[in-house]
Design an enzyme around this catalytic site. Structure first.
Site, PDB file in Angstrom:
ATOM      1  N   CYS A   1       7.579  -3.575 -11.635  1.00 17.17           N
ATOM      2  CA  CYS A   1       6.092  -2.996 -11.767  1.00 17.17           C
ATOM      3  C   CYS A   1       6.327  -1.457 -12.314  1.00 17.17           C
ATOM      4  CB  CYS A   1       5.827  -2.899 -10.183  1.00 17.17           C
ATOM      5  SG  CYS A   1       4.181  -1.905  -9.941  1.00 17.17           S
TER       6      CYS A   1
ATOM      7  N   GLU B   1       0.411 -17.154  14.232  1.00 19.85           N
ATOM      8  CA  GLU B   1      -0.525 -16.373  13.029  1.00 19.85           C
ATOM      9  C   GLU B   1      -0.858 -17.336  12.251  1.00 19.85           C
ATOM     10  OE1 GLU B   1      -2.083 -13.459  12.092  1.00 19.85           O
ATOM     11  OE2 GLU B   1      -2.785 -14.620  10.816  1.00 19.85           O
TER      12      GLU B   1
ATOM     13  N   HIS C   1      -6.086   8.128  13.597  1.00 21.54           N
ATOM     14  CA  HIS C   1      -7.189   9.333  14.062  1.00 21.54           C
ATOM     15  C   HIS C   1      -6.837  10.125  15.190  1.00 21.54           C
ATOM     16  CE1 HIS C   1      -9.601   6.059  12.512  1.00 21.54           C
ATOM     17  NE2 HIS C   1     -10.371   6.586  12.208  1.00 21.54           N
TER      18      HIS C   1
END
Lengths: 577, 488
Positions: free
Chosen positions: A493, A117, A135
Site C-alpha cells: 500500500c 459475533e 471523551h
C-alpha cells in the site's frame, strides 16, 4: 397519572391508532403511527414519564420494514453444528468494543468464555463507525451512567492501550465559544465538569486559542479546554481486545449469529446460534443495536432501542498537521439536542475526522450516507480555516444504539438470574468501554458465584504483543526486521506504506483477518488517499495465498461480498456463441 | 549502518515518463538510478492491453505493454541501474546540495540512494467514488476503472456481469469496451458533464462501435446493495451539476466502474516543499520540467494529466536530459550562488552547496529571493506584476494563458537554456467552430496556430524557438480567439 397524561398526548397526535400501557414497570407503546418521526417523538415523550424503560413497539407506516428487522442471516445461511452441545460459563453476545472488552475482563477469571459475533470480524458495526474519541466526560448529563463510566473509562484507556500495544493520545478538546456572551458560560461549564468528575479543565482566551491553533476560525471567543480528551483507533482497539481475550483463553466465534435462547424458569439454559445451541451458565448481552432483541429472547425486554445515525468525513493525513487539538463549537440550539454536536477530531493515524451528524432514522444497520449530511459537516470544517472538503478521502455512517432514556443500561437482569446487560451503549460508549467492561465482569462473576466458585485467572497475560508497523520503526530497526522477514520490505500500500509482511501478520494473528476490510482494519492498506485503487489486487493476492483459496473467492467483508464474480476465461460469454 | 549508493540522477517512477527520463539522462552522460515500487517496469501501461499508443512517437499503433517494452529494452541495455520493488520512504535534501532517497525493498532492506538531481515521474492516481461524493451503501463491486482494468487484464477476474460506468474519461470508455469483450453487459456510460470527457477516437471505438449508450448530464447518486452491488440510482443534473428532482431512476447492476478523473501523485514533491498548481495539481515548471527547487525535475502525469503517452515520454526526455545537465554541471545561471543560498533561507530547508562560496545576502536580497521562489512556486504570492518581475530577475519568463484556456504547461520558460520549448495546453470549453491560438511576447507574435476544433479532453502541443523571444521579455501571453473573433 403520568400514564394518563401520556395517553392524552398520544390521542391528540394520532387518535386511537396508538396506545400506551405499563408492563412490569416499563412503558409499552403499541399500534401504528404515520411516520418514523412521530414514532420517535412519542418514544421521547414516553421516556419523560419516569418508567423503568420505554418499549416502543409502534409501527411507522413510512418504515414498516423496520419492525421486521432481524439480526440473523437468512435461514439458508445457517452454519453447521460445530458449537452444538458445548457448554460455557459465560457467553458474550456481540463482538463490538464492549463485547470484546468484556470478554477480556472475563478472561481474568478462571471461567470458560465464548464470544459470539454474527459478522465475519469484530468491530464490524458501531465500533468501526465512530470518531475514535475518548471523551473527557464533560458533555454527559450529570448523574447519568454515561457521565460515570465515561470519566472512569477515560482514565483506564491510557494504561489499557499500553497493555494492548495500540496508540492512545491525549490531544485535549477545545470547546470554542461562538460569541463574546457565551464566554459567560465558563462558570457553568466548570461546574458541570466538576459535577461529572472530569479530569481537568481550563479557560483559554481567544489569544491563547489562536496561539495553540493558528488555523482556528476568526469567529472564536476563547474556549473551554479539556486536556483529558483522548483518541484511539476504535477498530484496532476492538481487535486488540479480542486478540488479548483469545490469548487468555476466550473462544471467539465469528460469522456466528445468536438466534434465540432456551429458558428454564428464571434461568437461561441455552443460547441458540447458527452453529448450534450452546449451554451457558451466564449470558452477557453486548449486542449493540440488537441488545433489545437479545433481551426479548430472555423475556427481559424492559427497554427498546432507537437508532441515531451519524456521518463522519475523513480528511487526508496531510490535514493532520493543520490542527493540534480536537475542536468543536456547539451552537446554542445544540444544548437541547441529544448529542454533543460533533466537531473536528484528530485520529491517531494523523487524519482529521469531521463529524458526526445525528439523525433519527430507521435501520439498525443502515449505513447509507446522503449528501445532506455532508453539507452539515461543512459547518465543522469552517472551524479550521486551513481545511476544506476537497481534502476528504472518504466518509461513512454509523448507527448509535440509543435507549429512549438516552443512558447506558449496565446491570444484572431483574427477571433472569444469569443475564447481564450492557445495552444502550451509544456515545460515549467507546470512551466508557474499559469501565463498562470492568463493571459487567464484576456483575457476571458475582452472578456466576451464586452457583459455583469463581477464582481469578493467575496466568492472565495483560500484555498483547502487537505486530510491528514498519513505517514507524527507526530505519536501522526496520532494516533488521526486513533482514529477518523480507516480506516487510515489499510495500503493498503506497499511500499508507504498508508492507506485505504486515498484511500477512494481520492474517495470522490470534483473530486472523479473512477479508479486505478485516485486513484494512488491522493493517490499514487501502485507508489512504487512493482508497485501495492501487493496492487492492495486491492485497487480494496475499489474502488468497494465506487462505489457500482462489483469487476469485476473496471478499470485501465476508461471504456474499466477493470482489469478482468469475474468472475471465471461464466466465460465461453473455449468450455469445 | 544503512548502505548508500550515489548517482548523478535518480528517477522515481518506472512508467513511461520515468523510462524516458532515465534513458535521456543516461544518454546525456549521467549515472542514473531508476526507482520503481512494483516488480516490473512499465507503470500503468502494463495493464493497458488496448492499442493506440505510440502514434505520435513511433508512427504506429501499439498496445500499452508493447510501447513500454520498447523503452524497457533500451533501459535494460543502457546501463541505467533499475531498482525494482523499491519504495521511497522519504526524500531529504542534503547539506551542500543534492538529495537522498531513503528506500525500502525486499532484497535491499533499507538503503539510501543519493543524487545531484531528482526526476519525479510518479504518475497519477484515480479519483474515487468518495471524492466525487457518491452516496448510499458500500458493497463490493464499486471500483475505479483502473482497478477494474487491473482485475480483468492482469488478474483475469471479472468484476461483475452487468456494469454501469460513471464518467466518460478515457479509461472508462476503454473499460466499457474491454468489459463488453469479456462478456459483461455494459448497461451504459453516465457523464455528469454535458460533454464527454474522453478522446473522440475512444468515444467512437469503445462506445459507438459497441452500441453502448452514453448518457450526458446524468450521474450516479447512490449505490445499493449489502454484500455486492445490486443497483445504482442515476439522475439527470442541471448545468451546475445539481440533481434534477424527479429524474432519479434505479438501474439493476452488480458493478459500478468509475472513471471520474485522475490526480497527479505529488507526495514526494510536497514533502520537498514544492507547492502545486491549483489547476494542473502538479508543480509549476519550466520547459525542462525544472521545478522551483533547483535539482528537482517533474515530468509526465505527475506534472499534469496527459491524454497521450507519447507526450508523457516527451516530457520525460526533457526532464531527464535537463536533470543530467544539472547534476553534472551543477546549478546554472538561474540557480547561482545567491539563488541557491536563498532557497534554503526561504524556508525549504537546507543551506546552499558549500563548493560555491555563499554570498552574504544584501539587504532586501532575502525578501527578493523569497519573492522569486514564491513566484516560481505560486504566482499568487506577491501579485502578478511583482511575480513576473521576480521571475525575470532569474531569467525566467512567465507563460500566461488568457481566457479560454484550462491551463498551459510549462508555466514558465528559462531563456538561459536556449533551444526549442514545447508547450501543452487545454481549452476550458469545447470550440466546434474553429479557433486561433497565438503566443506573443509583448507586441511580438511568436506563433499562430489555427484549429478546426478544440476540446478540453484533448491536449494541444505548441513548439517555439526560445531564441525568438526578445531580450527583456517578462511574460509570454497565450491567447485564444474563436473563429469570427479574429479582429476583436
Amino acid at each position: 397519572l403520568s400514564l394518563e397524561k401520556l395517553r392524552a398526548a398520544i390521542r391528540a397526535r394520532c387518535g386511537d391508532e396508538a396506545a400506551a400501557r405499563e408492563d412490569r414497570g416499563s412503558l409499552v407503546l403499541e399500534g401504528r403511527v404515520a411516520t418514523w418521526a412521530m414514532r420517535t417523538e412519542l418514544g421521547f415523550l414516553a421516556a419523560r414519564e419516569g418508567f423503568r424503560g420505554v418499549v416502543n413497539d409502534l409501527v411507522a407506516a413510512d418504515a414498516e420494514w423496520a419492525a421486521r428487522e432481524a439480526p440473523g442471516p437468512e435461514a439458508s445461511a445457517a452454519g453447521g453444528g460445530s458449537l452444538e452441545g458445548l457448554a460455557f460459563d459465560m457467553v458474550v453476545i456481540g463482538g463490538g468494543v464492549i463485547g470484546c472488552a468484556i470478554a477480556r475482563e472475563l478472561s481474568k477469571w478462571r471461567v470458560s468464555v465464548l464470544l459470539l459475533e454474527k459478522e465475519e470480524d469484530v468491530a464490524f458495526h458501531a465500533s468501526s463507525r465512530n470518531d475514535g474519541m475518548i471523551h473527557d466526560g464533560f458533555a454527559a448529563k450529570p448523574g447519568s451512567l454515561k457521565a460515570k463510566y465515561n470519566v472512569l473509562g477515560n482514565r483506564l484507556w491510557e494504561p489499557l492501550a499500553r497493555e494492548l500495544g495500540i496508540d492512545f493520545e491525549r490531544p485535549g478538546a477545545l470547546v470554542l465559544f461562538a460569541n463574546a456572551a457565551s464566554k459567560a458560560l465558563y462558570p457553568a461549564f466548570a461546574a458541570r465538569a466538576a459535577m461529572n468528575g472530569v479530569d481537568g479543565w481550563e479557560y483559554w482566551s481567544p489569544r491563547r486559542v489562536r496561539a495553540e491553533e493558528p488555523n482556528v476560525a476568526a469567529g472564536q471567543h476563547g474556549a473551554f479546554f479539556l486536556p483529558s480528551a483522548g483518541i484511539v483507533s476504535p477498530y484496532r482497539a476492538t481487535v486488540a481486545l479480542a486478540e488479548s481475550a483469545i490469548a487468555n483463553g476466550v473462544r471467539v466465534e465469528l460469522s456466528t449469529c445468536a438466534t434465540g435462547m432456551a429458558l428454564d424458569k428464571d434461568r437461561i439454559t441455552r443460547v441458540m446460534t447458527t452453529k448450534g445451541s450452546v449451554r451457558a451458565a451466564l449470558v452477557v448481552n453486548a449486542a449493540g443495536n440488537w441488545a433489545d432483541t437479545v433481551a426479548a429472547w430472555a423475556d427481559d425486554r424492559f427497554f427498546s432501542l432507537h437508532q441515531r445515525r451519524g456521518t463522519d468525513m475523513i480528511l487526508d493525513p496531510r490535514a493532520g498537521a493543520l490542527q493540534n487539538h480536537i475542536m468543536s463549537m456547539p451552537s446554542v440550539t445544540q444544548a437541547k439536542s441529544k448529542t454533543k454536536g460533533g466537531g473536528l477530531v484528530r485520529t491517531v493515524e494523523g487524519n482529521i475526522l469531521v463529524g458526526p451528524t445525528a439523525a433519527e432514522l430507521p435501520g439498525r444497520e443502515a449505513y447509507a450516507t446522503d449528501p445532506g449530511e455532508l453539507r452539515e459537516l461543512e459547518k465543522h470544517l469552517r472551524l479550521n480555516r486551513a481545511l476544506s472538503s476537497s481534502m476528504a478521502i472518504t466518509y461513512f455512517a454509523g448507527v448509535r444504539a440509543c435507549t429512549w432514556e438516552e443512558d447506558f443500561i449496565i446491570e444484572r437482569s431483574t427477571r433472569v438470574r444469569n443475564l447481564v446487560h450492557a445495552a444502550g451503549i451509544q456515545s460515549p460508549g467507546l470512551a466508557s468501554a474499559p469501565a463498562i467492561a470492568a463493571e459487567i465482569a464484576r456483575l457476571s462473576v458475582e452472578a456466576l458465584s451464586e452457583t459455583r466458585k469463581v477464582a481469578p485467572n493467575a496466568s492472565f497475560i495483560a500484555r498483547r504483543e502487537a505486530p510491528p508497523e514498519l513505517r514507524r520503526l527507526p530505519l536501522e530497526e526496520r532494516a533488521r526486521a526486513i533482514a529477518a522477514n523480507p516480506s516487510y520490505g515489499r510495500i503493498v500500500c503506497r499511500c499508507e506504506e504498508i508492507s506485505e509482511g504486515e498484511i500477512r501478520d494481520a492474517m495470522s494473528s490470534p483473530l486472523p483477518a479473512r477479508s479486505l476490510d478485516a485486513v484494512k482494519r488491522r493493517a490499514r492498506p487501502g485507508m489512504g488517499r487512493c482508497h485501495g485503487g492501487f493496492c487492492t489486487p495486491r492485497v487480494m493476492e496475499i489474502i488468497a495465498d494465506e487462505l489457500g483459496s482462489p483469487l476469485v473467492a476473496v471478499t470485501k467483508k465476508g461471504e456474499g461480498s466477493e470482489m469478482a464474480v468469475a474468472e475471465t476465461k471461464t466466465a460465461e460469454r453473455g449468450g455469445r456463441p | 549502518m544503512i548502505a548508500r549508493r550515489d548517482y548523478d540522477v535518480l528517477v522515481i517512477g518506472g512508467g513511461p515518463a520515468g523510462l524516458a527520463a532515465a534513458l535521456a539522462a543516461k544518454a546525456a552522460g549521467a549515472e542514473v538510478g531508476l526507482v520503481e515500487r512494483e516488480e516490473r517496469l512499465g507503470g500503468i501501461l502494463k495493464q493497458c492491453v488496448h492499442d493506440g499508443f505510440g502514434l505520435v512517437r513511433f508512427g504506429e499503433m501499439l498496445a500499452g505493454p508493447e510501447y513500454a517494452h520498447r523503452y524497457i529494452e533500451l533501459v535494460e541495455a543502457s546501463g541505467v541501474k533499475v531498482l525494482l520493488e523499491t519504495f521511497v520512504h522519504a526524500v531529504r535534501r542534503e547539506e551542500g546540495g543534492g538529495f537522498v532517497l531513503e528506500c525500502v525493498s525486499r532484497e535491499g532492506g533499507v538503503f539510501e540512494a543519493g543524487a545531484g538531481a531528482l526526476v519525479l515521474a510518479t504518475g497519477c492516481r484515480e479519483r474515487t467514488d468518495r471524492q466525487v461524493f457518491i452516496h448510499g451503501d458500500r458493497p463490493a463491486g464499486v471500483l475505479t476503472a483502473g482497478l477494474a482494468q487491473h482485475l480483468v487484464n492482469i488478474e483475469g477476474l471479472l468484476p461483475g456481469r452487468r456494469a454501469v460506468i460513471l464518467g466518460s474519461g478515457d479509461i472508462g470508455l476503454i473499460m466499457a469496451r474491454r468489459l463488453s469483450l469479456e462478456g459483461v453487459e455494459v448497461e451504459g456510460v453516465y457523464e455528469l458533464k454535458s460533454e464527454p470527457s474522453g478522446l473522440s477516437r475512444n468515444l467512437q471505438q469503445c462506445l459507438v462501435d459497441f452500441g453502448i449508450p452514453l448518457h450526458l448530464s446524468t450521474t450516479v447518486t447512490a449505490v445499493h446493495g449489502r454484500g455486492r452491488v445490486e443497483a445504482v440510482t442515476v439522475a439527470e443534473v442541471d448545468q451546475k451539476g445539481q440533481v434534477r428532482a424527479g429524474t432519479e431512476r434505479r438501474i439493476a447492476c452488480d458493478c459500478l466502474v468509475l472513471s471520474v478523473g485522475l490526480i497527479p501523485e505529488n507526495e514526494l514533491a510536497l514533502s520537498l516543499g514544492l507547492t502545486l498548481d491549483a489547476v494542473t495539481k502538479g508543480p509549476r515548471v519550466d520547459q525542462d520540467g525544472a521545478s522551483a527547487l533547483p535539482g528537482v525535475f517533474v515530468c509526465g502525469n505527475a506534472l499534469h494529466v496527459n491524454d497521450l503517452v507519447d507526450y508523457v515520454s516527451e516530457s520525460g526526455e526533457a526532464a531527464g536530459a535537463a536533470a543530467a545537465r544539472f547534476a553534472r554541471r551543477g546549478p546554472g545561471r538561474a540557480e547561482g550562488a545567491a539563488g541557491r543560498d536563498e532557497v534554503g533561507a526561504s524556508g525549504l530547508g537546507g543551506p546552499g552547496r558549500p563548493s560555491v562560496p555563499a554570498a552574504k545576502p544584501r539587504k532586501g536580497a532575502l525578501a527578493r529571493a523569497r519573492a522569486r521562489m514564491a513566484a516560481r512556486g505560486a504566482y499568487s504570492a506577491s501579485g502578478v506584476v511583482e511575480a513576473a518581475a521576480a521571475l525575470a530577475e532569474d531569467g525566467l519568463v512567465r507563460v500566461r494563458p488568457g481566457p479560454g484556456f484550462l491551463y498551459v504547461v510549462p508555466q514558465y520558460l528559462d531563456l538561459s537554456k536556449g533551444g526549442p520549448a514545447v508547450f501543452f495546453f487545454r481549452a476550458n470549453a469545447t470550440i466546434k467552430e474553429g479557433a486561433t491560438v497565438t503566443l506573443s511576447a509583448g507586441a511580438r507574435v511568436l506563433l499562430v496556430k489555427r484549429y478546426a476544433a478544440l476540446r478540453p479532453p484533448e491536449m494541444e502541443r505548441l513548439e517555439i524557438d526560445t531564441a525568438e523571444i526578445p531580450e527583456g521579455t517578462a511574460e509570454l501571453v497565450l491567447e485564444l480567439r474563436r473563429k469570427g473573433e479574429d479582429h476583436v
